[in-house]
Design a protein around this motif. Structure first.
Motif, PDB file in Angstrom:
ATOM      1  N   GLY A  18       0.800  -1.217   0.000  1.00 46.52           N
ATOM      2  CA  GLY A  18       0.000   0.000   0.000  1.00 46.52           C
ATOM      3  C   GLY A  18       0.832   1.267   0.000  1.00 46.52           C
ATOM      4  N   THR A  19       1.930   1.242  -0.738  1.00 49.51           N
ATOM      5  CA  THR A  19       2.816   2.396  -0.838  1.00 49.51           C
ATOM      6  C   THR A  19       3.132   2.647  -2.307  1.00 49.51           C
ATOM      7  N   SER A  20       3.972   3.613  -2.592  1.00 48.95           N
ATOM      8  CA  SER A  20       4.305   3.906  -3.986  1.00 48.95           C
ATOM      9  C   SER A  20       5.491   3.063  -4.462  1.00 48.95           C
ATOM     10  N   ARG A  21       5.546   2.897  -5.773  1.00 49.77           N
ATOM     11  CA  ARG A  21       6.671   2.169  -6.375  1.00 49.77           C
ATOM     12  C   ARG A  21       7.980   2.900  -6.098  1.00 49.77           C
ATOM     13  N   ARG A  22       7.935   4.232  -6.102  1.00 49.02           N
ATOM     14  CA  ARG A  22       9.149   5.010  -5.844  1.00 49.02           C
ATOM     15  C   ARG A  22       9.670   4.775  -4.433  1.00 49.02           C
ATOM     16  N   THR A  23       8.770   4.655  -3.473  1.00 47.56           N
ATOM     17  CA  THR A  23       9.186   4.375  -2.090  1.00 47.56           C
ATOM     18  C   THR A  23       9.855   3.012  -2.007  1.00 47.56           C
ATOM     19  N   VAL A  24       9.242   2.026  -2.638  1.00 46.11           N
ATOM     20  CA  VAL A  24       9.835   0.680  -2.644  1.00 46.11           C
ATOM     21  C   VAL A  24      11.192   0.716  -3.331  1.00 46.11           C
ATOM     22  N   SER A  29      16.975   0.228  -3.289  1.00 45.13           N
ATOM     23  CA  SER A  29      18.256   0.839  -3.639  1.00 45.13           C
ATOM     24  C   SER A  29      19.154   0.989  -2.410  1.00 45.13           C
ATOM     25  N   ARG A  30      18.565   1.411  -1.302  1.00 43.07           N
ATOM     26  CA  ARG A  30      19.339   1.579  -0.069  1.00 43.07           C
ATOM     27  C   ARG A  30      19.871   0.239   0.442  1.00 43.07           C
ATOM     28  N   ILE A  31      19.030  -0.780   0.407  1.00 46.15           N
ATOM     29  CA  ILE A  31      19.462  -2.115   0.843  1.00 46.15           C
ATOM     30  C   ILE A  31      20.556  -2.634  -0.083  1.00 46.15           C
ATOM     31  N   ALA A  32      20.403  -2.417  -1.393  1.00 43.00           N
ATOM     32  CA  ALA A  32      21.415  -2.858  -2.360  1.00 43.00           C
ATOM     33  C   ALA A  32      22.753  -2.189  -2.082  1.00 43.00           C
ATOM     34  N   ALA A  33      22.723  -0.903  -1.757  1.00 39.98           N
ATOM     35  CA  ALA A  33      23.968  -0.192  -1.452  1.00 39.98           C
ATOM     36  C   ALA A  33      24.605  -0.733  -0.168  1.00 39.98           C
ATOM     37  N   SER A  39      23.260  -6.335  -8.656  1.00 41.39           N
ATOM     38  CA  SER A  39      22.069  -6.656  -9.437  1.00 41.39           C
ATOM     39  C   SER A  39      20.937  -7.052  -8.495  1.00 41.39           C
ATOM     40  N   ARG A  40      19.729  -7.031  -9.006  1.00 39.82           N
ATOM     41  CA  ARG A  40      18.577  -7.412  -8.187  1.00 39.82           C
ATOM     42  C   ARG A  40      18.655  -8.898  -7.815  1.00 39.82           C
ATOM     43  N   ALA A  41      19.113  -9.719  -8.738  1.00 35.96           N
ATOM     44  CA  ALA A  41      19.258 -11.146  -8.452  1.00 35.96           C
ATOM     45  C   ALA A  41      20.279 -11.368  -7.341  1.00 35.96           C
ATOM     46  N   GLN A  42      21.400 -10.666  -7.416  1.00 35.84           N
ATOM     47  CA  GLN A  42      22.407 -10.781  -6.380  1.00 35.84           C
ATOM     48  C   GLN A  42      21.859 -10.270  -5.042  1.00 35.84           C
ATOM     49  N   GLY A  44      18.741 -10.320  -4.003  1.00 36.97           N
ATOM     50  CA  GLY A  44      17.865 -11.351  -3.458  1.00 36.97           C
ATOM     51  C   GLY A  44      18.653 -12.462  -2.799  1.00 36.97           C
ATOM     52  N   TYR A  45      19.715 -12.882  -3.459  1.00 30.99           N
ATOM     53  CA  TYR A  45      20.575 -13.929  -2.899  1.00 30.99           C
ATOM     54  C   TYR A  45      21.221 -13.472  -1.596  1.00 30.99           C
ATOM     55  N   LEU A  46      21.761 -12.263  -1.593  1.00 24.41           N
ATOM     56  CA  LEU A  46      22.432 -11.755  -0.400  1.00 24.41           C
ATOM     57  C   LEU A  46      21.471 -11.629   0.777  1.00 24.41           C
ATOM     58  N   ILE A  47      20.267 -11.159   0.524  1.00 23.39           N
ATOM     59  CA  ILE A  47      19.277 -11.049   1.593  1.00 23.39           C
ATOM     60  C   ILE A  47      18.914 -12.439   2.110  1.00 23.39           C
ATOM     61  N   ALA A  48      18.655 -13.360   1.183  1.00 21.75           N
ATOM     62  CA  ALA A  48      18.227 -14.706   1.562  1.00 21.75           C
ATOM     63  C   ALA A  48      19.283 -15.452   2.363  1.00 21.75           C
ATOM     64  N   THR A  49      20.544 -15.203   2.073  1.00 25.01           N
ATOM     65  CA  THR A  49      21.615 -15.950   2.743  1.00 25.01           C
ATOM     66  C   THR A  49      22.264 -15.195   3.900  1.00 25.01           C
ATOM     67  N   SER A  50      21.841 -13.961   4.136  1.00 24.10           N
ATOM     68  CA  SER A  50      22.498 -13.129   5.144  1.00 24.10           C
ATOM     69  C   SER A  50      21.967 -13.329   6.555  1.00 24.10           C
ATOM     70  N   GLY A  51      20.804 -13.949   6.675  1.00 25.14           N
ATOM     71  CA  GLY A  51      20.188 -14.075   7.984  1.00 25.14           C
ATOM     72  C   GLY A  51      19.380 -12.846   8.371  1.00 25.14           C
ATOM     73  N   LEU A  52      19.189 -11.907   7.431  1.00 23.53           N
ATOM     74  CA  LEU A  52      18.394 -10.713   7.709  1.00 23.53           C
ATOM     75  C   LEU A  52      16.916 -11.037   7.881  1.00 23.53           C
ATOM     76  N   LEU A  53      16.461 -12.103   7.239  1.00 26.46           N
ATOM     77  CA  LEU A  53      15.058 -12.487   7.342  1.00 26.46           C
ATOM     78  C   LEU A  53      14.916 -13.612   8.360  1.00 26.46           C
ATOM     79  N   PRO A  54      13.961 -13.489   9.270  1.00 21.46           N
ATOM     80  CA  PRO A  54      13.756 -14.573  10.232  1.00 21.46           C
ATOM     81  C   PRO A  54      13.225 -15.821   9.534  1.00 21.46           C
TER      82      PRO A  54
END
Length: 68
Positions: A18-24, A29-33, A39-42, A44-54
């Protein structure tokens, strides 16, 4: 982040949250930095393997873009 890892586009994430595409896009972009992703694929991989998600047994089913 869970929706990004599940393969959702910024537009689809924005609709679900329920937010804007620009906000997302700004958040992605901030998380990628922060994770130094090139890349977006990289990202996703980094987030999935980093332990950032419970670990959550229902998370993948709830975020599956094909089940929506």
């Amino acid at each position: 982040m869970r929706l990004l890892v599940a393969g959702y586009t910024d537009e689809a994430i924005a609709r679900r949250l329920g937010t804007s595409r620009r906000t997302v896009a700004a958040h992605v972009s901030r998380i990628a930095a922060l994770l130094q992703s090139r890349s977006r694929a990289q990202l996703g991989y980094l987030i999935a393997t980093s332990g950032l998600l419970p670990a959550d047994e229902h998370a993948e089913r709830d975020c599956d873009p094909l089940s929506a």
